[in-house]
Design an enzyme around this catalytic site. Structure first.
Site, PDB file in Angstrom:
ATOM      1  N   ASP A 177      59.979  28.604  52.663  1.00  0.00           N
ATOM      2  CA  ASP A 177      59.959  29.992  52.190  1.00  0.00           C
ATOM      3  C   ASP A 177      60.545  30.122  50.790  1.00  0.00           C
ATOM      4  OD1 ASP A 177      58.938  30.733  54.642  1.00  0.00           O
ATOM      5  OD2 ASP A 177      60.921  31.061  55.505  1.00  0.00           O
ATOM      6  N   HIS A 194      71.462  39.757  35.664  1.00  0.00           N
ATOM      7  CA  HIS A 194      70.459  40.797  35.974  1.00  0.00           C
ATOM      8  C   HIS A 194      69.866  40.553  37.356  1.00  0.00           C
ATOM      9  CE1 HIS A 194      68.020  37.541  34.281  1.00  0.00           C
ATOM     10  NE2 HIS A 194      66.938  38.098  34.788  1.00  0.00           N
ATOM     11  N   HIS A 252      66.841  39.875  38.709  1.00  0.00           N
ATOM     12  CA  HIS A 252      65.652  39.108  39.095  1.00  0.00           C
ATOM     13  C   HIS A 252      65.994  38.066  40.162  1.00  0.00           C
ATOM     14  CE1 HIS A 252      63.077  40.018  35.297  1.00  0.00           C
ATOM     15  NE2 HIS A 252      62.728  40.780  36.324  1.00  0.00           N
ATOM     16  N   HIS A 299      67.824  34.926  39.578  1.00  0.00           N
ATOM     17  CA  HIS A 299      69.246  35.040  39.213  1.00  0.00           C
ATOM     18  C   HIS A 299      70.135  35.559  40.348  1.00  0.00           C
ATOM     19  CE1 HIS A 299      68.507  34.190  34.903  1.00  0.00           C
ATOM     20  NE2 HIS A 299      67.293  34.539  35.283  1.00  0.00           N
ATOM     21  N   ASP A 331      68.578  36.309  30.401  1.00  0.00           N
ATOM     22  CA  ASP A 331      67.161  36.490  30.045  1.00  0.00           C
ATOM     23  C   ASP A 331      67.089  37.678  29.108  1.00  0.00           C
ATOM     24  OD1 ASP A 331      66.944  34.630  32.033  1.00  0.00           O
ATOM     25  OD2 ASP A 331      65.481  35.741  33.235  1.00  0.00           O
ATOM     26  N   ASP A 373      68.315  31.545  26.725  1.00  0.00           N
ATOM     27  CA  ASP A 373      66.988  31.620  27.345  1.00  0.00           C
ATOM     28  C   ASP A 373      65.982  30.834  26.490  1.00  0.00           C
ATOM     29  OD1 ASP A 373      64.581  32.457  28.464  1.00  0.00           O
ATOM     30  OD2 ASP A 373      64.927  34.600  28.160  1.00  0.00           O
ATOM     31  N   HIS A 406      50.356  43.991  29.450  1.00  0.00           N
ATOM     32  CA  HIS A 406      51.608  43.360  29.858  1.00  0.00           C
ATOM     33  C   HIS A 406      52.382  42.888  28.634  1.00  0.00           C
ATOM     34  CE1 HIS A 406      54.539  41.145  32.115  1.00  0.00           C
ATOM     35  NE2 HIS A 406      54.251  40.032  31.452  1.00  0.00           N
ATOM     36  N   HIS A 416      60.693  38.041  28.052  1.00  0.00           N
ATOM     37  CA  HIS A 416      61.453  36.987  27.373  1.00  0.00           C
ATOM     38  C   HIS A 416      61.049  36.939  25.898  1.00  0.00           C
ATOM     39  CE1 HIS A 416      62.923  35.241  31.172  1.00  0.00           C
ATOM     40  NE2 HIS A 416      61.754  35.627  31.653  1.00  0.00           N
ATOM     41  N   HIS A 423      67.288  27.869  30.967  1.00  0.00           N
ATOM     42  CA  HIS A 423      66.157  28.669  31.452  1.00  0.00           C
ATOM     43  C   HIS A 423      64.851  28.133  30.881  1.00  0.00           C
ATOM     44  CE1 HIS A 423      64.018  32.218  32.980  1.00  0.00           C
ATOM     45  NE2 HIS A 423      65.132  32.608  33.562  1.00  0.00           N
TER      46      HIS A 423
END
Ligand SMILES: [Zn+2]
Ligand SMILES: [Zn+2]
Length: 559
Positions: free
Chosen positions: A54, A77, A79, A82, A167, A199, A369, A373, A395
């Site tokens: 998973d 942050h 995400h 993280h 990021d 990053d 979009h 980054h 990263h």
């Protein structure tokens, strides 16, 4: 005689438990004497060679072994790469957690999903400074990224300042109106920074990234060009600013909004509760009620921008979600770019949507979009403001780290002051030098359902073997007194279609019988040996007949 006590420089250690040499499961720890702080605690999604897994989390062994030294967990942050492993870390380690409002709201959501309660989560704001133990002061600095509440960290230690960019991008016209705090970053640079960790995601992209505001303009044009059609927009549920723009456009163009997908509903709920997402509740419509709304009055905001097999958009594209049947009156916008590795899945979804007669708009031919980054020039800008003594690109996969190091060198940094790291590295600093210390335990722990770490290489190898070549099972009944075979049954899954291969099945049984009759009394007494011999002989036989290599199980029943 000089009585001055000589200052002994103890090293500051920066250790990487994840997120270096890979994009995902970001996690680092800083240690000075017997005090440790943790920066981020992310997960990653399994690769194709991990069937049935998973998610993947960092190996926490070092932190568990040094549990009592941990003074705090800092999150840059919200995400998944993280914060996604937080429920697993907090099972083993009790330490205060610090992050911005939205970050902690998302962590709380994850903890609740895992039925974990009673943790102390401390909300910070940009510009907040917190002290952890005697060695660390952490300042949070606002940066732009594809989720609100993102921060860079300036960590003051007894050896010097360590600056984590987190990021980030530099967006001069962000949603929410506050650009990356370049002024504060420059001030910290002026103080003198020992080491910067930056990053590297988009180091290969030249120039600067597109502003989030441009996406709003492109989406507005799509609303205008599709006045009589139903709009379905897929994006990341965590991209709250993108969702805000869609909600604002829906209001402007008098469309109702239906959220679709578990994480979309979840994040929209969490973000609106804490005021990160602002909209009039009346604009929302439940997905069950959309049949009463005409196409030109509706926009569906859904998950599935990566073509994930179980996601809402994928299910719509396969006619598996009868509340939203895709047809010629639909315009679908994929407001995201594929994460490397997901291209094939998203292509399949796009093709299926076209097959149903829908119009599909995606990044290749519309500005629907913007990356969260920064591109190369944004990374250079921050590096030139921080002017660190030492630089560690993070990263990124090895190629991103290498490229980022080259960019830093092109800006005048000495190669001796740049380190390209790897998982488990422990970098030691005093105020003048950087050197590689002893490695710590680090790696990937696989999570499958409720099992954490119980799926290892052997289980994965079996799963791969089964998925590629199938399973062949032989069951032998043996009378324990007479040692006679009373039954011999074979069956298979995913190997051959049994009904059409009777001959093969019969011969396989013969092979088993022959093996048995050849063995002497001593071998028959050891059933493990017997099973192994049967397996080996069957393997040779099946391969000679089919050129395939199924997993073979042999079982013996006494009667
Ligand atoms: Zn991020
Ligand atoms: Zn990230």
């Amino acid at each position: 005689m000089n009585n001055q006590t000589k200052k002994i420089d103890l090293p500051l250690k920066i250790m990487f438990l994840g997120g270096i040499g890979e994009i995902g499961k970001n996690m680092a720890a800083l240690q000075y004497k017997d005090e440790i702080i943790i920066v981020d605690c992310g997960m990653t999604f399994p690769s194709v060679d991990m069937p049935g897994v998973d998610l993947v989390i960092p190996d926490f062994t070092y932190l568990v072994n040094n549990h009592s030294k941990i003074k705090g967990i800092i999150l840059t942050h919200g995400h998944e790469d993280h914060i996604g492993a937080m429920p697993y870390l907090l099972r083993d380690i009790k330490a205060p957690v610090f992050g911005t409002n939205i970050t902690l709201a998302l962590v709380e959501g994850r903890l609740r999903e895992n039925k974990m309660e009673g943790f102390v989560l401390n909300t910070v704001r940009p510009k907040s400074v917190i002290s952890l133990g005697n060695s660390f002061k952490v300042e949070f600095i606002h940066v732009n990224h594809s989720i609100p509440g993102s921060c860079a960290l300036s960590i003051t230690t007894p050896v010097g300042i360590v600056f984590f960019t987190g990021d980030f991008k530099v967006d001069f016209t962000p949603i929410g109106g506050v650009p990356t705090d370049l002024v504060r970053i420059a001030e910290i640079g002026q103080k003198g920074v020992l080491c910067m960790l930056s990053d590297s995601t988009n180091i290969e992209r030249l120039g600067i990234s597109m502003s989030e505001t441009s996406v709003g303009r492109a989406l507005n044009n799509i609303f205008l060009d599709n006045l009589d059609r139903r709009l379905i927009i897929a994006t990341f549920s965590s991209n709250i600013h993108r969702i805000q723009q869609i909600l604002d456009l829906a209001k402007k163009h008098k469309r109702r909004v239906a959220f679709r997908g578990r994480s979309m509903l979840n994040v929209a709920d969490i973000a609106s509760k804490i005021g990160e997402l602002k909209y009039d509740k009346n604009i929302l419509v439940d997905i069950d009620q959309i049949k009463d709304i005409s196409d030109n009055n509706l926009v569906i905001v859904t998950t599935g921008s990566q073509g994930e097999p179980m996601s809402a958009l994928t299910r719509m594209s396969n006619d598996e979600f009868n509340k939203v049947m895709i047809g010629a009156m639909d315009t679908i916008v994929i407001s995201a770019s594929p994460i490397p590795g997901n291209e094939r899945m998203i292509n399949t979804v796009i093709n299926n949507l076209y097959r149903k007669g829908a119009k599909v708009i995606y990044e290749s031919f519309a500005e629907v979009h913007a990356s969260g980054h920064g591109y190369q020039d944004e990374l250079k800008l921050v590096l030139s403001l921080v002017k660190p003594k030492f630089f560690i690109p993070v990263h990124g996969e090895p190629r991103h780290l290498k490229k980022h190091a080259e960019v830093a060198m092109s800006m005048g940094m000495s190669p001796q002051h740049i380190y390209i790291g790897d998982l488990g590295d422990c970098i030691e600093f005093d105020s003048r030098t950087m050197r590689l210390g002893d490695k710590i335990v680090a790696g990937a722990v696989l999570v499958d359902g409720l099992g954490v770490g119980d799926v290892g290489q052997v289980v994965l190898r079996d799963r791969k073997h089964l998925s590629e070549d199938g399973l062949f099972v032989v069951v032998l009944g043996i009378d324990t007194r007479s040692q006679e075979i009373t039954a011999c049954e074979v069956t298979s899954r995913g190997f051959v279609y049994m009904k059409e291969t009777e001959e093969l099945i019969d011969e396989a049984k013969d092979v088993v019988m022959q093996v048995y009759s050849r063995l002497d009394q001593k071998d028959l007494a050891d059933w493990n040996l017997l099973k192994n011999i049967i397996r080996k002989e069957l393997k040779t036989y099946l391969f000679s007949k089919t050129r395939r290599n199924p997993m073979i199980l042999s079982m013996i029943l006494e009667n």
